[in-house]
Motif scaffolding. Structure first.
Motif, short mmCIF file in Angstrom:
data_model
loop_
_atom_site.label_atom_id
_atom_site.label_comp_id
_atom_site.label_asym_id
_atom_site.label_seq_id
_atom_site.Cartn_x
_atom_site.Cartn_y
_atom_site.Cartn_z
N UNK A 24 14.28 -8.50 75.80
CA UNK A 24 13.28 -7.73 75.51
C UNK A 24 12.04 -7.72 76.47
N UNK A 25 12.14 -8.96 77.05
CA UNK A 25 11.04 -9.35 78.29
C UNK A 25 11.45 -10.51 79.26
N UNK A 26 11.10 -10.53 80.55
CA UNK A 26 11.52 -11.13 81.37
C UNK A 26 10.09 -11.67 82.17
N UNK A 27 10.08 -12.65 82.74
CA UNK A 27 9.17 -13.26 83.64
C UNK A 27 9.70 -14.08 85.03
N UNK A 28 9.13 -13.86 86.03
CA UNK A 28 9.75 -14.40 87.05
C UNK A 28 11.11 -14.27 87.56
N UNK A 29 11.99 -15.12 87.93
CA UNK A 29 13.30 -14.57 88.47
C UNK A 29 14.41 -14.80 87.44
N UNK A 30 14.18 -13.98 86.33
CA UNK A 30 15.19 -13.94 85.16
C UNK A 30 16.37 -13.13 85.51
N UNK A 31 17.51 -13.72 85.05
CA UNK A 31 18.88 -13.33 85.64
C UNK A 31 19.33 -11.93 85.06
N UNK A 32 18.87 -11.47 83.83
CA UNK A 32 19.21 -10.02 83.28
C UNK A 32 17.77 -9.38 83.09
N UNK A 33 18.06 -8.02 83.08
CA UNK A 33 16.81 -7.03 83.01
C UNK A 33 16.58 -6.81 81.32
N UNK A 34 15.39 -6.46 81.11
CA UNK A 34 15.41 -6.01 79.60
C UNK A 34 16.24 -4.87 79.31
N UNK A 35 16.87 -5.06 78.06
CA UNK A 35 17.84 -4.14 77.48
C UNK A 35 19.37 -4.64 77.70
N UNK A 36 19.35 -5.88 78.51
CA UNK A 36 20.77 -6.56 78.60
C UNK A 36 21.17 -6.83 77.19
N UNK A 37 22.40 -6.85 76.96
CA UNK A 37 22.69 -7.20 75.31
C UNK A 37 24.10 -8.28 75.34
N UNK A 38 24.00 -9.07 74.33
CA UNK A 38 25.27 -9.89 73.80
C UNK A 38 25.37 -9.75 72.60
N UNK A 39 26.64 -9.62 72.19
CA UNK A 39 26.79 -9.41 70.75
C UNK A 39 27.76 -10.53 70.21
N UNK A 40 27.62 -11.11 69.17
CA UNK A 40 28.59 -11.93 68.50
C UNK A 40 28.97 -11.72 67.04
N UNK A 41 30.45 -11.70 66.90
CA UNK A 41 30.69 -11.35 65.72
C UNK A 41 31.01 -12.34 64.58
N UNK A 42 31.19 -11.98 63.27
CA UNK A 42 31.48 -13.07 62.53
C UNK A 42 32.83 -13.77 62.64
N UNK A 43 33.72 -13.23 63.35
CA UNK A 43 34.77 -14.00 63.81
C UNK A 43 34.41 -15.00 64.95
N UNK A 44 33.29 -14.97 65.39
CA UNK A 44 33.02 -15.61 66.89
C UNK A 44 33.26 -15.10 67.95
N UNK A 45 33.67 -13.94 68.18
CA UNK A 45 33.76 -13.39 69.34
C UNK A 45 32.52 -12.83 70.10
N UNK A 46 32.49 -12.64 71.38
CA UNK A 46 31.40 -12.41 72.02
C UNK A 46 31.48 -11.38 73.17
N UNK A 47 30.64 -10.43 72.98
CA UNK A 47 30.53 -9.48 74.17
C UNK A 47 29.33 -9.41 74.98
N UNK A 48 29.41 -9.34 76.20
CA UNK A 48 28.37 -8.89 77.18
C UNK A 48 27.63 -10.35 77.41
N UNK A 49 26.20 -10.35 77.87
CA UNK A 49 25.48 -11.53 78.09
C UNK A 49 24.07 -11.20 78.43
N UNK A 50 23.17 -12.24 77.95
CA UNK A 50 21.77 -11.76 78.27
C UNK A 50 21.22 -12.71 79.55
N UNK A 51 22.01 -13.68 79.93
CA UNK A 51 21.69 -14.48 81.12
C UNK A 51 22.63 -15.00 82.40
#
Length: 356
Positions: A24-51
């Motif tokens: 939702x917010x970044x400062x300095x040389x953050x690797x991903x921009x606001x809006x970048x998303x990562x999801x985690x399921x109850x089964x432990x699966x992962x989609x996307x990345x935030x950093x």
């Protein structure tokens, strides 16, 4: 969520619980921009990345807790001496991440479908509350009618330009709420890339345009060249004189035009039209001799020097490209640099922030 929407739709179809973490917010040389998303399921699966991998472990743990409690969380991650390699951003910068349970996401199925279909929609999030702004209606609530009114006004304006970010609502007419910050995320149809000239280079440009998230149209007046067999990755094929097609189609400030015809009977009338549009990028292929002749013809047609200065010609960055694929990378590099204000120079020796 655009890059993980297909996976979220699949989880919804299976009835899988999940949490979505969003920058939702970044400062300095953050690797991903606001809006970048990562999801985690109850089964432990992962989609996307935030950093890009720096703090995913910590966000994963937070998402697991959010799935169990069904309560949103907000976390800030940055570099510190003690935990930089454990949960910090080892590459520098600071990011603020909001983690929401699926139950807090208003009109979730409709929003996911809209994102997948390229229809405009905006979401406004405040903890466990969410407001969804559609072109013709509003759904959900932030828990207060005044907040809803202020958020609707702000989000509608941001949706028109495709802006995403944290907003202090009190700055937009609700002074008694000056300390309330919300995160507004907007989704617009993908930007357009229109490639003129159905040559071998156009196929590579169309492929990399799709990879970058553009809706790609290939246009050529010659039906023998503009075929689905030659351009399987293009979203749209148009057999028409280029300038006539450009006059009849929608072009906005996010559109990029790649003119690869390098034939004056095609590209001179086409460029006369292109330079009257608000397109963000107009790149033109051809040798320097070809381009000098093209500029002469355009001046004779009455095109102003100010308009001609918008042309990126010869098209692309100087990468020493030889193949169509290498040339497409050079063109894509110039488009990215123009979009975000990059220099196009090697990062080695530069002291500017790496991630903008």
């Amino acid at each position: 969520m655009r890059d993980i929407v297909d996976g979220l739709i699949a989880w919804r179809a299976e009835g899988v619980a999940f949490a979505v973490a969003t920058v939702v917010r970044t400062w300095s040389s953050a690797p991903r921009q606001p809006g970048s998303s990562m999801a985690v399921s109850e089964r432990g699966e992962v989609l996307g990345s935030v950093s890009g991998g720096c703090v995913e472990g910590a966000v994963y743990a937070a998402a697991e807790e959010v799935i169990q409690t069904e309560k949103a969380q907000q976390h800030t991650y940055g570099v510190s001496d003690g935990d930089a390699f454990e949960v910090g951003l080892t590459c520098g910068g600071t990011i603020e991440v909001m983690v929401q349970p699926w139950v807090a996401l208003t009109d979730l199925d409709d929003v996911l479908a809209a994102i997948q279909d390229g229809r405009p929609v905006a979401t406004v999030s405040l903890g466990d509350h969410q407001l969804v702004i559609w072109p013709s209606r509003v759904a959900g609530s932030l828990g207060d009618a005044g907040l809803d009114r202020a958020a609707e006004q702000v989000a509608a304006g941001m949706l028109s330009s495709g802006a995403t970010g944290t907003v202090r609502l009190g700055e937009h007419g609700e002074q008694r709420m000056a300390d309330v910050e919300v995160f507004v995320q907007t989704y617009l149809p993908p930007p357009r890339m229109i490639v003129f000239g159905a040559i071998d280079f156009a196929g590579a440009v169309a492929r990399i345009g799709g990879f970058l998230g553009y809706h790609v149209t290939v246009c050529d007046a010659r039906p023998v060249f503009a075929t689905r067999k030659r351009f399987p990755s293009a979203d749209e094929l148009v057999v028409q004189w280029p300038h006539l097609y450009l006059e009849s189609t929608a072009v906005d400030e996010r559109t990029v035009l790649c003119v690869l015809t390098h034939d004056p009977k095609f590209d001179v009338p086409l460029l006369e039209v292109a330079l009257r549009t608000p397109a963000r990028y107009i790149g033109v292929m051809g040798s320097r001799r070809t381009h000098a002749d093209r500029m002469r013809r355009l001046r004779e047609a009455g095109v102003s020097e100010a308009a001609l200065s918008r042309l990126s010609a010869p098209i692309g960055l100087d990468l020493g490209a030889r193949t169509p694929e290498e040339t497409a990378v050079a063109i894509a590099g110039e488009i990215i640099a123009r979009t975000w204000g990059g220099s196009g120079l090697p990062l080695t020796g530069l002291d500017a922030p790496i991630h903008g």
